[in-house]
Design a protein around this motif. Sequence first.
Motif, mmCIF file in Angstrom:
data_model
loop_
_atom_site.group_PDB
_atom_site.id
_atom_site.type_symbol
_atom_site.label_atom_id
_atom_site.label_comp_id
_atom_site.label_asym_id
_atom_site.label_seq_id
_atom_site.Cartn_x
_atom_site.Cartn_y
_atom_site.Cartn_z
ATOM 1 N N THR A 140 88.243 18.243 1.250
ATOM 2 C CA THR A 140 87.468 18.412 -0.271
ATOM 3 C C THR A 140 88.324 18.023 -1.218
ATOM 4 O O THR A 140 87.435 17.802 -2.405
ATOM 5 C CB THR A 140 86.774 19.622 -0.560
ATOM 6 N N PHE A 141 89.181 18.002 -1.033
ATOM 7 C CA PHE A 141 90.613 17.692 -2.886
ATOM 8 C C PHE A 141 90.264 16.386 -3.381
ATOM 9 O O PHE A 141 89.668 15.894 -4.458
ATOM 10 C CB PHE A 141 91.867 17.523 -2.802
ATOM 11 N N THR A 180 95.712 25.811 -2.284
ATOM 12 C CA THR A 180 96.645 23.927 -2.628
ATOM 13 C C THR A 180 98.133 23.685 -2.688
ATOM 14 O O THR A 180 98.868 23.185 -2.033
ATOM 15 C CB THR A 180 95.756 23.015 -2.823
ATOM 16 N N ILE A 192 82.481 25.032 -2.929
ATOM 17 C CA ILE A 192 83.256 26.209 -3.120
ATOM 18 C C ILE A 192 82.576 27.367 -4.116
ATOM 19 O O ILE A 192 82.727 28.214 -3.831
ATOM 20 C CB ILE A 192 83.805 25.683 -5.014
ATOM 21 N N THR A 245 91.627 28.498 -4.896
ATOM 22 C CA THR A 245 91.876 27.288 -3.856
ATOM 23 C C THR A 245 92.539 26.468 -4.586
ATOM 24 O O THR A 245 93.367 25.909 -3.573
ATOM 25 C CB THR A 245 90.654 26.243 -4.230
ATOM 26 N N SER A 263 90.280 22.027 5.011
ATOM 27 C CA SER A 263 88.959 22.442 3.992
ATOM 28 C C SER A 263 89.613 21.744 2.516
ATOM 29 O O SER A 263 89.116 20.989 2.174
ATOM 30 C CB SER A 263 87.783 23.287 4.635
ATOM 31 N N SER A 264 90.491 22.432 2.221
ATOM 32 C CA SER A 264 90.825 22.079 1.198
ATOM 33 C C SER A 264 91.285 20.635 0.602
ATOM 34 O O SER A 264 90.848 19.468 -0.209
ATOM 35 C CB SER A 264 91.874 23.372 0.529
#
Length: 441
Positions: free
Chosen positions: A281-282, A82, A59, A78, A277-278
Amino acid sequence: MFKTIKNAFKTPDVRKRILYTLLLIVLFRLGCFITVPGVNTVTLNEAMSGASNGIAGLIDLISGGAFSRFSIFAMTITPYITSSIVIQLLGMVIPSLEKLMKEGGEEGRNKMNRYTKLLTVVLALIEGIGLFLTYKSSGIFVETNFLTGFLVVISLMAGTSLLMWLGDQITNKGIGNGISMIIFVGIISGLPSAVTMIWNLIFGTRAFSTAGLLTSLCIIVGAIVLIAGVVFVQQAERRIPVQYAKKVVGRKMVGAQNTHIPLKLAMAGVMPIIFASSFMTFPAMIIQMFVPNIANETGFWSAIYKFSIATSTSAVPVGYTIANAIVYLLLILGFTFFYTYATFNPAEVANNIKKNGGFIPGIRAGKPTTDYLSSVLSKLLWFGGLFLAVIAILPMLVRFIPNVNLAFGGTSILIVVGVALEMVQQLESLLVMRHYKGFLD
């Protein structure tokens, strides 16, 4: 590229767009240094000293250091990314949203954009509360009462909303896609640290290191080869020939025309990487909200957390990295197909060709044309998606080299190069629209 930029500054309208974009970028970078109210900066520096690994490091990279400073832009863009993914997915399962996306026209796109922004605010609220609860026990806040929490969450939400506005302004009045430009600027702000890392490899102990020099040369050569490959794939295209027969328009006979449909090898650009990527990592972000010290815990949720952050750190066992890489590859492939078919509909293209009296040589009009376009597009997407996945995954291995902490991984280079190419192409389009003589010559 440099000639295009030089000619762009000679055109008043284009120059105005460039300067406007630069002004908004400066505002974004200033906001990265404005800490939210109620934060003890001394304690913050100590708490964030180890934020170079894991989800915090990823981040912080995208936000241009805003996260480690706990600035108003700490959540970066982000939540918007999302919410875009969620709205696109809902558009595939909810008939009313699907109809709005396909048949709504300009009004439909505006409504979908409005829904995306509303969902962004909701996600920003949830993420802001999660960040406050995560760092509540770390001592970075002067007080931990309700008022402090309220100010922190509102400041973070306002920062994300401001970034959305900046992105819209860049898209409408500036150069390039605003959201991509914000991510681009955040990533390249880490360039000085990458240069410092290379210098320390060679002269880390004030003495010349041959091993460090060889490692640095390998990193530089690898980066150049990676950039060249990204440029090649981003620019490559398959041209589908289309012929139009003679037809009568009014009182005139319009002659036959030969043209082509350009199908890009990487039609989705860098969006599959950003989405994947989002998505990866969520889970780590959600788990950290409820278990602040999850990095030091053991058990099921700790395993999920380590799996989720394996893309962005080498501080986890190799098994997690391998499993993460496989899932990451599948997600990139999936989002490549999803995003491309969401923006390019072979059936609609085939129908438009048929309406205008055109045909692809050797292919019958109608459904055969749709099947042919879908077949060609599918082959291109497999190659383009695998290329994106390999480029994003291979640099993960570099993190296992001692004393190497690259600010630019494969994902970062893909985003930076992709956004740069998109910006240059838009400049060329603007110059062509204004019939700039110096450019056309």
